[in-house]
Design a protein around this motif. Structure first.
Motif, PDB file in Angstrom:
ATOM      1  N   HIS A  82      -4.380  31.533 -10.992  1.00  0.00           N
ATOM      2  CA  HIS A  82      -5.366  32.354 -11.923  1.00  0.00           C
ATOM      3  C   HIS A  82      -6.640  31.916 -11.905  1.00  0.00           C
ATOM      4  O   HIS A  82      -7.713  32.563 -12.250  1.00  0.00           O
ATOM      5  CB  HIS A  82      -4.915  32.126 -13.291  1.00  0.00           C
ATOM      6  CG  HIS A  82      -3.600  33.017 -13.829  1.00  0.00           C
ATOM      7  ND1 HIS A  82      -3.647  34.387 -14.123  1.00  0.00           N
ATOM      8  CD2 HIS A  82      -2.402  32.634 -13.827  1.00  0.00           C
ATOM      9  CE1 HIS A  82      -2.381  34.671 -14.323  1.00  0.00           C
ATOM     10  NE2 HIS A  82      -1.491  33.493 -14.148  1.00  0.00           N
ATOM     11  N   GLU A  85      -8.703  34.736  -9.880  1.00  0.00           N
ATOM     12  CA  GLU A  85      -8.654  36.190 -10.414  1.00  0.00           C
ATOM     13  C   GLU A  85      -9.923  36.769  -9.753  1.00  0.00           C
ATOM     14  O   GLU A  85     -10.974  36.454 -10.297  1.00  0.00           O
ATOM     15  CB  GLU A  85      -8.593  36.263 -11.966  1.00  0.00           C
ATOM     16  CG  GLU A  85      -6.992  35.788 -12.280  1.00  0.00           C
ATOM     17  CD  GLU A  85      -7.031  35.619 -13.720  1.00  0.00           C
ATOM     18  OE1 GLU A  85      -7.843  35.501 -14.361  1.00  0.00           O
ATOM     19  OE2 GLU A  85      -5.705  35.870 -14.358  1.00  0.00           O
ATOM     20  N   ASP A  87     -11.410  39.731 -10.513  1.00  0.00           N
ATOM     21  CA  ASP A  87     -12.044  40.759 -11.529  1.00  0.00           C
ATOM     22  C   ASP A  87     -12.483  39.847 -12.854  1.00  0.00           C
ATOM     23  O   ASP A  87     -13.068  40.206 -13.624  1.00  0.00           O
ATOM     24  CB  ASP A  87     -11.118  41.867 -12.126  1.00  0.00           C
ATOM     25  CG  ASP A  87      -9.755  41.443 -12.404  1.00  0.00           C
ATOM     26  OD1 ASP A  87      -9.658  40.416 -12.655  1.00  0.00           O
ATOM     27  OD2 ASP A  87      -8.979  42.734 -12.865  1.00  0.00           O
ATOM     28  N   ARG A  91      -5.479  37.953 -17.881  1.00  0.00           N
ATOM     29  CA  ARG A  91      -4.094  38.945 -17.697  1.00  0.00           C
ATOM     30  C   ARG A  91      -3.041  37.847 -17.648  1.00  0.00           C
ATOM     31  O   ARG A  91      -3.229  36.637 -17.382  1.00  0.00           O
ATOM     32  CB  ARG A  91      -4.390  39.629 -16.579  1.00  0.00           C
ATOM     33  CG  ARG A  91      -4.493  39.148 -15.017  1.00  0.00           C
ATOM     34  CD  ARG A  91      -4.726  40.193 -13.986  1.00  0.00           C
ATOM     35  NE  ARG A  91      -5.848  40.861 -14.271  1.00  0.00           N
ATOM     36  CZ  ARG A  91      -5.835  42.090 -14.642  1.00  0.00           C
ATOM     37  NH1 ARG A  91      -4.644  42.917 -14.647  1.00  0.00           N
ATOM     38  NH2 ARG A  91      -6.788  42.850 -14.513  1.00  0.00           N
ATOM     39  N   HIS A 118      -7.770  42.182 -25.144  1.00  0.00           N
ATOM     40  CA  HIS A 118      -7.278  41.691 -23.877  1.00  0.00           C
ATOM     41  C   HIS A 118      -6.049  42.203 -23.453  1.00  0.00           C
ATOM     42  O   HIS A 118      -4.948  41.877 -23.588  1.00  0.00           O
ATOM     43  CB  HIS A 118      -7.038  40.178 -24.017  1.00  0.00           C
ATOM     44  CG  HIS A 118      -8.414  39.439 -24.176  1.00  0.00           C
ATOM     45  ND1 HIS A 118      -9.560  39.292 -23.542  1.00  0.00           N
ATOM     46  CD2 HIS A 118      -8.778  38.881 -25.303  1.00  0.00           C
ATOM     47  CE1 HIS A 118     -10.596  38.514 -23.973  1.00  0.00           C
ATOM     48  NE2 HIS A 118     -10.057  38.327 -25.470  1.00  0.00           N
ATOM     49  N   GLY A 120      -4.757  43.190 -20.766  1.00  0.00           N
ATOM     50  CA  GLY A 120      -3.848  42.454 -19.670  1.00  0.00           C
ATOM     51  C   GLY A 120      -3.203  41.278 -20.130  1.00  0.00           C
ATOM     52  O   GLY A 120      -2.268  40.957 -19.053  1.00  0.00           O
ATOM     53  N   THR A 122      -0.069  39.490 -22.226  1.00  0.00           N
ATOM     54  CA  THR A 122       1.001  39.531 -22.978  1.00  0.00           C
ATOM     55  C   THR A 122       1.509  38.085 -23.730  1.00  0.00           C
ATOM     56  O   THR A 122       1.569  37.337 -23.224  1.00  0.00           O
ATOM     57  CB  THR A 122       2.515  39.895 -21.947  1.00  0.00           C
ATOM     58  OG1 THR A 122       2.223  40.744 -21.278  1.00  0.00           O
ATOM     59  CG2 THR A 122       3.627  40.066 -22.883  1.00  0.00           C
ATOM     60  N   ARG A 281      -6.727  33.562 -19.399  1.00  0.00           N
ATOM     61  CA  ARG A 281      -5.864  34.069 -20.608  1.00  0.00           C
ATOM     62  C   ARG A 281      -5.952  32.823 -21.351  1.00  0.00           C
ATOM     63  O   ARG A 281      -5.926  33.212 -22.891  1.00  0.00           O
ATOM     64  CB  ARG A 281      -4.519  34.525 -20.042  1.00  0.00           C
ATOM     65  CG  ARG A 281      -3.727  33.482 -19.641  1.00  0.00           C
ATOM     66  CD  ARG A 281      -2.187  34.024 -19.161  1.00  0.00           C
ATOM     67  NE  ARG A 281      -1.439  33.056 -18.700  1.00  0.00           N
ATOM     68  CZ  ARG A 281      -1.601  32.152 -17.539  1.00  0.00           C
ATOM     69  NH1 ARG A 281      -2.607  32.557 -16.684  1.00  0.00           N
ATOM     70  NH2 ARG A 281      -0.714  31.341 -17.216  1.00  0.00           N
TER      71      ARG A 281
END
Length: 295
Positions: A82, A85, A87, A91, A118, A120, A122, A281
């Protein structure tokens, strides 16, 4: 192709779910695939990692040692991935663990705002009053009340809650209202059975804080269970004010012995495993809690 990482993930799922069937459901594969994977892993390592019956699964000492090492490794791999990432948008799955009262009363009401900001991410939320080890439970963030134990875990302070003694109007009508801490000897007191709990309550008496030993026919490992017992007229409880603030405001519970309250309390933290490059995240969620979790 070497599938050791896949087998490690499968083993962690087995340990987390407590059964082969539970791991299969979580991983969306068949139970037979999990069984074969465990057999391959144990054969390669030359040790038995878990004892399995038709009703339960438990890690062996070797399995517990392997679990601790693998859980840490997978957390590091997850953080590495992560950190790249492209972008820089949060996420992926975010595993959150919180105590029942904090989760129900304070966290869930603000989660929609986080998820909307957010899309992206869960959130996989588990509510439990039991203390958890972040690495072993594969939790990204744990929200906990009380003293910090593990110095290897990063912590962000979210607030502080003082303690309060409460009872329901129904209980007080039946049993009377204690006017000083000595009167509690004639009352039913609701207690906790946490390992870190003690069977005494502090009170400020004549300028000094004195511990009064409590007794009663009910103990629980859940703050919510103790709160519900107090609401049902089952006795007198001593709890975090954040937990019963709404009940006090609505008159469902009454504060007792306020003149003897020593003003002690417990800090509330968001705990997370720290890395030089924390997953976006996780960072976004902790920052969100600092701003939006009002206790």
């Amino acid at each position: 192709m070497d599938n050791r990482l896949g087998e490690m993930e499968m083993f962690l799922a087995v340990a987390a779910e407590g059964s082969l069937a539970g791991a299969a459901k979580a991983l969306r594969i068949t139970p037979s695939a999990v069984s074969r994977g465990m057999a391959r892993l144990e054969a390669r390592l030359g040790v038995q990692l878990a004892t399995r019956t038709t009703r339960a699964l438990a890690l062996t000492p070797e399995g517990q040692a392997y679990h601790a090492r693998v859980a840490g490794l997978m957390a590091e791999i997850d953080a590495i991935e992560h950190s790249f990432e492209r972008d820089r948008v949060p996420r992926g799955p975010l595993r959150v663990n919180a105590s029942v009262p904090l989760g129900m009363q304070f966290l869930i009401p603000i989660l929609p705002a986080y998820l909307q900001a957010h899309p992206g991410v869960t959130v996989d939320l588990t509510l439990s009053d039991a203390l958890v080890e972040l690495v072993e439970e594969r939790a990204d963030v744990a929200i906990r009340v009380g003293p910090l134990r593990d110095t290897g875990i990063k912590a962000a302070k979210l607030g502080r809650s003082t303690m309060v003694v409460v009872a329901s109007p129904d209980y007080l009508a039946r049993c009377g209202t204690p006017r000083n801490p000595h009167d509690l000897e004639r009352h039913t007191c609701l207690r906790f059975n946490f390992r870190r709990s003690i069977d005494s309550w502090p009170f400020r008496i004549d300028g000094a804080v004195v511990q009064r030993t409590m007794d009663g026919p009910f103990l629980a490992n859940s703050g919510e269970a103790v709160r519900l017992m107090a609401l049902a007229g089952g006795g007198i409880a001593r709890m975090g004010r954040f937990h019963v603030a709404a009940d006090l405001a609505a008159g469902r519970l009454v504060e007792l012995l306020a003149a003897f309250n020593p003003g002690d309390g417990e800090d509330i933290h968001a705990l997370f495993v720290g890395h030089e490059r924390l997953a976006l995240r996780v960072r976004s969620f902790v920052d969100f809690l600092k701003t939006n979790l009002v206790l």
